[in-house]
Write a protein that holds these residues in place. Structure first.
Motif, PDB file in Angstrom:
ATOM      1  N   ILE A 332     -35.613  63.225  72.742  1.00 29.20           N
ATOM      2  CA  ILE A 332     -36.246  63.679  73.984  1.00 29.20           C
ATOM      3  C   ILE A 332     -36.167  65.197  74.089  1.00 29.20           C
ATOM      4  N   GLY A 333     -35.014  65.755  73.733  1.00 26.68           N
ATOM      5  CA  GLY A 333     -34.861  67.209  73.754  1.00 26.68           C
ATOM      6  C   GLY A 333     -35.816  67.896  72.804  1.00 26.68           C
ATOM      7  N   ALA A 334     -36.033  67.304  71.617  1.00 22.38           N
ATOM      8  CA  ALA A 334     -36.955  67.884  70.635  1.00 22.38           C
ATOM      9  C   ALA A 334     -38.394  67.850  71.146  1.00 22.38           C
ATOM     10  N   ILE A 335     -38.766  66.745  71.794  1.00 23.48           N
ATOM     11  CA  ILE A 335     -40.119  66.629  72.351  1.00 23.48           C
ATOM     12  C   ILE A 335     -40.357  67.695  73.426  1.00 23.48           C
ATOM     13  N   ILE A 336     -39.382  67.834  74.322  1.00 26.55           N
ATOM     14  CA  ILE A 336     -39.501  68.828  75.397  1.00 26.55           C
ATOM     15  C   ILE A 336     -39.578  70.242  74.825  1.00 26.55           C
ATOM     16  N   ALA A 337     -38.733  70.513  73.809  1.00 28.31           N
ATOM     17  CA  ALA A 337     -38.731  71.840  73.199  1.00 28.31           C
ATOM     18  C   ALA A 337     -40.080  72.146  72.541  1.00 28.31           C
ATOM     19  N   MET A 338     -40.656  71.166  71.843  1.00 29.35           N
ATOM     20  CA  MET A 338     -41.946  71.357  71.186  1.00 29.35           C
ATOM     21  C   MET A 338     -43.054  71.591  72.213  1.00 29.35           C
ATOM     22  N   MET A 339     -43.016  70.823  73.311  1.00 30.42           N
ATOM     23  CA  MET A 339     -44.038  70.964  74.345  1.00 30.42           C
ATOM     24  C   MET A 339     -43.957  72.323  75.027  1.00 30.42           C
ATOM     25  N   ARG A 340     -42.760  72.881  75.099  1.00 30.98           N
ATOM     26  CA  ARG A 340     -42.582  74.194  75.735  1.00 30.98           C
ATOM     27  C   ARG A 340     -42.714  75.345  74.743  1.00 30.98           C
ATOM     28  N   GLY A 341     -42.949  75.011  73.471  1.00 29.72           N
ATOM     29  CA  GLY A 341     -43.084  76.046  72.459  1.00 29.72           C
ATOM     30  C   GLY A 341     -41.784  76.691  72.066  1.00 29.72           C
ATOM     31  N   LYS A 342     -40.678  76.001  72.258  1.00 26.93           N
ATOM     32  CA  LYS A 342     -39.363  76.537  71.916  1.00 26.93           C
ATOM     33  C   LYS A 342     -38.982  76.142  70.493  1.00 26.93           C
ATOM     34  N   ASP A 343     -38.213  76.978  69.831  1.00 31.39           N
ATOM     35  CA  ASP A 343     -37.743  76.685  68.475  1.00 31.39           C
ATOM     36  C   ASP A 343     -36.479  75.839  68.473  1.00 31.39           C
ATOM     37  N   ASP A 344     -35.672  75.960  69.528  1.00 28.70           N
ATOM     38  CA  ASP A 344     -34.379  75.295  69.559  1.00 28.70           C
ATOM     39  C   ASP A 344     -34.373  74.125  70.539  1.00 28.70           C
ATOM     40  N   VAL A 345     -33.623  73.066  70.156  1.00 27.82           N
ATOM     41  CA  VAL A 345     -33.351  71.957  71.064  1.00 27.82           C
ATOM     42  C   VAL A 345     -32.020  72.263  71.748  1.00 27.82           C
ATOM     43  N   VAL A 346     -32.043  72.340  73.068  1.00 27.33           N
ATOM     44  CA  VAL A 346     -30.858  72.732  73.821  1.00 27.33           C
ATOM     45  C   VAL A 346     -30.466  71.609  74.778  1.00 27.33           C
ATOM     46  N   LEU A 347     -29.199  71.204  74.688  1.00 26.39           N
ATOM     47  CA  LEU A 347     -28.633  70.206  75.593  1.00 26.39           C
ATOM     48  C   LEU A 347     -27.375  70.779  76.223  1.00 26.39           C
ATOM     49  N   PHE A 348     -27.344  70.838  77.545  1.00 30.64           N
ATOM     50  CA  PHE A 348     -26.200  71.376  78.288  1.00 30.64           C
ATOM     51  C   PHE A 348     -25.819  72.776  77.771  1.00 30.64           C
TER      52      PHE A 348
END
Length: 455
Positions: A332-348
């Motif tokens: 889920i974090g990877a999907i959100i990061a890709m949709m926002r154009g971010k390179d990193d998956v960030v949790l907490f």
């Protein structure tokens, strides 16, 4: 002389930790099948084929709970004790139980044994692993004993003292290890599993707490115990607890909405019964396999939703299965990061390593492929709706144990397929692959990078 020593070293088989785990589980299942196929294990009115005994042994060892025979009526007290012992060993891990005896006899734990323990517990390193095992055994004993006392005391209101104590111990072990076995079918007037207690707050709450603690993993339990002193959680525990809470609440809301008007499930119940029924199915679907309503009577859309919950599963290093809530969180974090154009998956506020993202994708795709392949095979060998077959295959691989009514009618080939699904699901396909791969070669070159169009 030197050549003879080298030859002897080459011929000597030194199993890797994944191989020890794989062979250990196979041996445990075979020993359990031998015991369950003996006349002492079943009632006088029935006999058990070896395949059925193997199925029950695999289901118990893999803490799944799918059954081709009724645990409460087909098996004697000896057979029931064998089943619950297999569930206890399978839930905590046979290496954990072996370590218990080693500690009792003050035997030194070798480095190789520590590696196997690290593999079986999904622990980060070998450092402190024996100390962690001591905590695991202590927490399991305290939680199961507490559950047994609470359930035994409650069951004394409706059954003899001896039977209530036996029922309390059996079901506390079964619930904590997310094994899904129950003995309530011994009462002819009652339905299976916990359907009789669908509106009982005490049994529901105690059962859900046992399932919850068994499903979050021992690392998280350890941090919950030390939280009042340390006042902090690791990233792992934060992810497991938050995702577990969100999935439980969201699952209960969805099930409540879908089944509220179903006359075979929630509709006839009181307000508290509707709430408990929806909440319990949400909790049990991701790991335990128990039910307070008949899964075969649920609407098809609800059954499909439960398949999704089963697929996600419980926490790493727990007694549950599935792809794990941490894997789901990373996806889920990877999907959100890709949709926002971010390179990193960030949790907490922590960046997740690329390797872990790749592992999450790999675990998910392997699980999805195995379940799809098994569903196709079962669609050929079994008679039943496609959804019921998919439900059973997912339940087996994710070691959940919920059944839409197909397992008790499986053909011999179908039983073998489900046994293999439970075994691979409990060990993990990656662990099994490492166990079968005796040589690992590092590539000394890389191919040139290429680009393809996606989407």
């Amino acid at each position: 002389m030197l050549k003879a020593v080298n030859l002897r070293d080459k011929l000597r088989f030194r199993p890797s930790p994944p191989q020890v785990m794989t062979f250990g589980f196979i041996l445990l299942i075979l020993v359990g099948a031998q015991l369950l196929s003996r006349p002492i294990s079943f009632t006088n009115a029935t006999s058990i084929s070896y395949l059925d005994a193997l199925f029950m042994s695999a289901s118990a060892t893999c803490v799944t709970g799918l059954t081709v025979l009724n645990t409460g009526t087909h098996f004697s007290t000896f057979g029931q004790v064998v089943i619950i012992l297999l569930a206890q060993i399978g839930g905590l891990g046979f290496m954990t139980m072996a370590t218990l005896f080693a500690l009792l006899f003050r035997k030194r734990i070798s480095f190789r044994e520590r590696l196997v323990l690290q593999e079986s517990m999904n622990y980060g390193s070998t450092e402190g692993i024996v100390r962690m095992i001591r905590k695991v055994l202590l927490y399991a004993l305290v939680i199961e004993l507490s559950g047994a006392i609470l359930l035994s005391g409650y069951f004394m209101l409706e059954m003899p003292v001896g039977q209530s104590i036996y029922f309390g111990i059996f079901h506390s072990i079964s619930f904590f290890n997310n094994a899904g076995f129950d003995l309530f079918s011994q009462f002819p007037e009652r339905a299976g599993s916990l359907i009789h207690y669908v509106e009982d707050p005490f049994v529901n709450i105690v059962s859900m707490l046992l399932i919850f603690f068994g499903g979050i993993g021992f690392i998280v339990i350890s941090e919950l115990v030390t939280y009042p002193k340390n006042r902090k959680f690791s990233l792992h525990s934060k992810v497991v607890l938050s995702v577990t809470g969100v999935l439980t609440a969201f699952g209960a809301i969805v099930i409540f909405a879908l089944e509220l008007s179903n006359p075979h499930t929630l509709q006839p119940l009181s307000a508290i019964g509707k709430f408990l029924g929806a909440l319990f199915q949400s909790v049990t679907a991701r790991s335990a396999g128990l039910s307070t309503v008949d899964p075969s009577m649920l609407r098809e859309v609800t059954q499909f939703f439960l398949i999704l919950l089963m697929f996600i599963g419980a926490g790493p290093g727990s007694t549950g299965g599935g792809i794990r809530v941490t894997t789901f969180a990373i996806l889920i974090g990877a999907i959100i990061a890709m949709m926002r154009g971010k390179d990193d998956v960030v949790l907490f506020r922590y960046r997740i390593a690329k390797q872990q993202i790749h592992q999450a994708i790999m675990f998910t795709m392997i699980a999805f492929s195995i379940i799809c392949g098994a569903t196709m095979l079962l669609s050929i060998t079994e008679t039943g709706s496609f959804l019921a077959i998919l439900f059973e295959a997912t339940s087996a691989y994710c070691t959940v144990g919920m059944s839409a009514g197909l397992t008790s009618h499986l053909s011999e080939i179908g039983k073998v397929i489900i046994i293999l699904l439970m075994f691979v699901g409990r060990l993990g396909p990656v662990t099994l692959a490492f166990a079968l791969n005796t040589r690992s070669k590092k590539e000394l070159y890389r191919f040139p990078e290429g680009k393809i169009t996606i989407g």
